[in-house]
Write an enzyme that holds these catalytic residues in place. Structure first.
Site, short mmCIF file in Angstrom:
data_model
loop_
_atom_site.label_atom_id
_atom_site.label_comp_id
_atom_site.label_asym_id
_atom_site.label_seq_id
_atom_site.Cartn_x
_atom_site.Cartn_y
_atom_site.Cartn_z
N GLY A 1 -5.17 12.43 4.88
CA GLY A 1 -6.34 13.17 4.41
C GLY A 1 -6.88 14.10 5.49
O GLY A 1 -6.46 14.04 6.66
N ASP A 2 -7.78 15.00 5.08
CA ASP A 2 -8.42 15.94 6.01
C ASP A 2 -7.43 16.89 6.67
O ASP A 2 -7.66 17.36 7.79
CB ASP A 2 -9.22 15.19 7.09
CG ASP A 2 -10.19 14.23 6.47
OD1 ASP A 2 -10.89 14.65 5.53
OD2 ASP A 2 -10.24 13.06 6.88
N LYS B 1 -6.65 20.87 3.16
CA LYS B 1 -6.29 21.29 1.79
C LYS B 1 -7.29 22.30 1.25
O LYS B 1 -6.91 23.25 0.57
CB LYS B 1 -6.25 20.06 0.85
CG LYS B 1 -5.19 19.06 1.20
CD LYS B 1 -5.28 17.82 0.33
CE LYS B 1 -6.51 16.97 0.58
NZ LYS B 1 -6.58 16.35 1.91
N GLY C 1 -13.86 15.54 1.01
CA GLY C 1 -14.71 16.53 1.66
C GLY C 1 -13.83 17.70 2.02
O GLY C 1 -13.08 17.64 2.98
N HIS C 2 -13.85 18.75 1.22
CA HIS C 2 -12.98 19.90 1.45
C HIS C 2 -13.79 21.03 2.06
O HIS C 2 -14.71 21.56 1.43
CB HIS C 2 -12.31 20.33 0.13
CG HIS C 2 -11.34 19.30 -0.38
ND1 HIS C 2 -10.74 19.36 -1.61
CD2 HIS C 2 -10.85 18.19 0.22
CE1 HIS C 2 -9.93 18.33 -1.74
NE2 HIS C 2 -9.99 17.60 -0.65
N THR D 1 -15.44 5.26 1.97
CA THR D 1 -16.50 6.25 2.14
C THR D 1 -17.80 5.79 1.48
O THR D 1 -18.81 6.48 1.59
CB THR D 1 -16.08 7.59 1.50
OG1 THR D 1 -15.85 7.37 0.10
CG2 THR D 1 -14.82 8.15 2.15
N GLN E 1 -7.67 13.56 -0.53
CA GLN E 1 -7.14 12.54 0.39
C GLN E 1 -5.70 12.91 0.78
O GLN E 1 -5.34 14.07 0.71
CB GLN E 1 -7.21 11.12 -0.23
CG GLN E 1 -8.63 10.60 -0.36
CD GLN E 1 -9.34 11.08 -1.61
OE1 GLN E 1 -8.78 11.07 -2.68
NE2 GLN E 1 -10.58 11.47 -1.48
N THR F 1 -6.86 4.71 -0.63
CA THR F 1 -7.87 4.98 -1.65
C THR F 1 -7.33 4.45 -2.98
O THR F 1 -6.23 3.91 -3.04
CB THR F 1 -8.24 6.48 -1.68
OG1 THR F 1 -9.41 6.64 -2.49
CG2 THR F 1 -7.12 7.35 -2.21
N THR G 1 -17.35 14.03 4.78
CA THR G 1 -18.15 13.31 3.80
C THR G 1 -19.08 12.32 4.48
O THR G 1 -20.24 12.20 4.13
CB THR G 1 -17.22 12.60 2.79
OG1 THR G 1 -16.45 13.59 2.12
CG2 THR G 1 -18.00 11.81 1.75
N LEU H 1 -3.21 24.42 14.36
CA LEU H 1 -2.29 24.60 15.48
C LEU H 1 -3.08 24.95 16.74
O LEU H 1 -2.77 24.51 17.85
CB LEU H 1 -1.28 25.71 15.17
CG LEU H 1 -0.20 25.92 16.23
CD1 LEU H 1 0.78 24.76 16.24
CD2 LEU H 1 0.54 27.23 16.01
N SER I 1 -1.97 27.65 9.95
CA SER I 1 -3.38 27.99 10.09
C SER I 1 -3.79 27.83 11.55
O SER I 1 -3.45 26.85 12.20
CB SER I 1 -4.19 27.08 9.16
OG SER I 1 -5.56 27.19 9.45
N VAL I 2 -4.50 28.84 12.05
CA VAL I 2 -4.82 28.86 13.49
C VAL I 2 -6.33 28.91 13.75
O VAL I 2 -6.78 29.36 14.80
CB VAL I 2 -4.12 30.06 14.18
CG1 VAL I 2 -2.61 29.83 14.25
CG2 VAL I 2 -4.43 31.38 13.47
P1 IMP Z 1 -12.45 5.26 -0.56
O1 IMP Z 1 -11.59 6.37 -1.08
O2 IMP Z 1 -13.88 5.67 -0.33
O3 IMP Z 1 -12.32 4.02 -1.36
O4 IMP Z 1 -11.89 4.90 0.90
C1 IMP Z 1 -10.61 4.30 1.11
C2 IMP Z 1 -9.96 4.84 2.37
O5 IMP Z 1 -9.63 6.21 2.17
C3 IMP Z 1 -10.84 4.82 3.62
O6 IMP Z 1 -10.01 4.62 4.75
C4 IMP Z 1 -11.42 6.22 3.67
O7 IMP Z 1 -11.80 6.61 4.97
C5 IMP Z 1 -10.23 7.01 3.18
N1 IMP Z 1 -10.63 8.29 2.55
C6 IMP Z 1 -11.17 8.47 1.33
N2 IMP Z 1 -11.38 9.77 1.09
C7 IMP Z 1 -10.95 10.43 2.18
C8 IMP Z 1 -10.88 11.81 2.52
O8 IMP Z 1 -11.23 12.71 1.74
N3 IMP Z 1 -10.37 12.10 3.74
C9 IMP Z 1 -9.92 11.15 4.60
N4 IMP Z 1 -9.96 9.85 4.32
C10 IMP Z 1 -10.47 9.49 3.12
MG MG Z 2 -11.70 15.89 4.08
#
Ligand code: IMP
Ligand code: MG
Length: 426
Positions: free
Chosen positions: A17-18, A21, A45-46, A131, A226, A241, A302, A334, A415-416
């Site tokens: 994730g993160d 995207k 959180g985009h 989260t 994610q 998740t 988030t 990068l 992406s830079v």
């Molecule tokens: P949940 O999705 O809130 O149930 O969290 C489950 C796991 O997914 C945890 O480790 C969160 O930190 C991770 N997670 C959920 N959404 C994101 C995201 O958008 N970015 C990164 N990690 C996420």
């Molecule tokens: Mg994110």
């Protein structure tokens, strides 16, 4: 990504994730007619940086920042109606026109206040480091067939029945957790009554609308949330998740046929991050992790939590490439590595005397492996102004070449920087 033949593209995260995207969706949305979110919910959180202003989107597809694009929240999403309207109002305040081009699947399940309460009161959620947005409990209710869908708001009696079941279940769980908190049917019904008036006009048979768009030749972007290693089936279970974050989930969660998807773009950072608990083989030591976190501003969009940082893990991305069928890779951030003397790439795991090049299912193994690194020279030069591949230092190009070789997918974007224009389209 889009051309005459490739009209429906999925964007997935190929790490934890993160990966960025939001930025890639924003860039690709320029040429899309539709952007559809297919899973997850307000846990996402985009971040999209337009230069003058930056936006963090949780539930609304990142395509919303392009005026002509239509956006949809698919059936696979668990929708928090309360925060959806906060998000819409925030965008409107910033001059973004939302209503009239945002659709919500009538089949999408709702995240209700008791789901959020369960997520925050559960010690299991704490151990995973969720989260706290009620995502797991909402998907649990969906699978247990007591979930409330958008379309249920049209039927008062049915709605009350479902909320009663959900409330009874939630209170039993709260008691089991040793929590003193309880919820009532009435508070949820009152909240839903106040939101229904605004939500129902957005309700649509999203699968049907997207199907028609595809048939008409429109460019459609399916926006994942994610990352692949957080996928309920393919991720580092139970540190995952509760939804299918991978490309297969895009068909299910948007309500279209798998064969309607023509390309899958996997987004990866030039290194690795993870927020929440669970194994991460290439995690850096404290000092290097802290330096990367500062340089990359690695704090959750988030929850604000500091993200764990590590070297690029090609075992992870090769795995993601396989299960998603990645046709393309986008490498982000990068520039964060611009000041490093040496940069490591992990291409295998050593475990009990053997070398593993495929990501193991067994978490006990994943948490004990020793990553095997290849060390590469850093480029020690700013890449932030590069707009073409030839603008990049030779060492940076070597790093990218090795990355795509190890990940078995071609790099299409680099992406830079955070801004919309800081991208190299290869
Ligand atoms: P949940 O999705 O809130 O149930 O969290 C489950 C796991 O997914 C945890 O480790 C969160 O930190 C991770 N997670 C959920 N959404 C994101 C995201 O958008 N970015 C990164 N990690 C996420
Ligand atoms: Mg994110």
């Amino acid at each position: 990504m889009f051309d005459d033949r490739r009209r429906t593209i999925v964007v997935v995260g190929a790490q934890w994730g993160d990966e960025g995207k939001g930025k890639l969706v924003d860039v690709l949305a320029e040429r899309a007619a539709w952007v559809v979110r297919y899973q997850g919910g307000a846990n996402a959180g985009h971040t999209v940086d337009l230069g003058k202003k930056h936006f963090v989107l949780h539930q609304i597809p990142s395509g919303i920042l392009h005026p002509g694009v239509r956006c949809a929240i698919g059936n696979g999403v668990v929708l928090d109606p309360d925060t959806l309207f906060q998000e819409i109002d925030g965008l409107v305040k910033d001059g973004i026109d939302v209503e009239g081009r945002l659709y919500v699947s009538d089949r999408a399940h709702l995240v209700l206040p008791y789901h959020k309460l369960l997520d925050s009161e559960s010690s299991a959620s704490k151990a995973i480091g969720t989260t706290g947005r009620g995502i797991g409990p909402a998907y649990e209710d969906k699978v247990a067939r007591r979930g409330v869908r958008v379309l249920d708001l049209r039927h008062g009696e049915r709605l009350k029945e479902l909320v009663t079941q959900g409330t009874e279940h939630a209170n039993a769980q709260l008691e089991r957790f040793g929590s003193k908190k309880r919820v009532t049917v009435d508070e949820t019904i009152t909240l839903l009554a106040s939101l229904a008036e605004r939500l129902l006009p957005l309700a649509e048979d999203v699968g049907l609308v997207v199907h028609r768009a595809i048939k008409s030749g429109a460019a459609v972007l399916l926006e994942g949330a994610q990352g692949s290693l957080l996928d309920i089936d393919h991720g580092t279970y139970p540190f995952v998740t509760s939804s299918s974050t991978t490309a297969g989930g895009a068909a299910i969660g948007a309500g279209i046929a798998p064969m309607a998807i023509h390309g899958v773009l996997g987004v990866v950072k030039a290194y690795t991050t993870r927020v929440g608990a669970g194994p991460m083989p290439t995690e850096m030591d404290e000092a290097l992790g802290a330096r990367t976190r500062e340089l990359g501003r690695e704090f959750g969009a988030t929850t604000g939590r500091p993200r764990r940082c590590g070297w690029f893990d090609a075992v992870v991305v090769r795995y993601a490439s396989r299960i998603n069928g990645l046709t393309d890779l986008a490498v982000t951030k990068l520039d964060v590595l611009d000041t490093f003397d040496k940069i490591a790439l992990c291409d295998g795991y050593e475990y009990e005397g053997e070398l593993h090049r495929d990501f193991p299912a067994d978490l006990t193994a994943v948490s004990k492996v020793t990553p095997r690194y290849e060390w590469m020279e850093g480029w020690k030069k700013s890449t932030a102004d590069a707009r073409k591949l030839v603008d990049l230092p030779a060492a940076a190009r070597r790093y990218l070449d090795r990355m795509q070789e190890l990940c078995e997918a071609p790099i299409t974007y680099v992406s830079v920087g955070t801004r919309r224009d800081q991208i190299i389209g290869l």
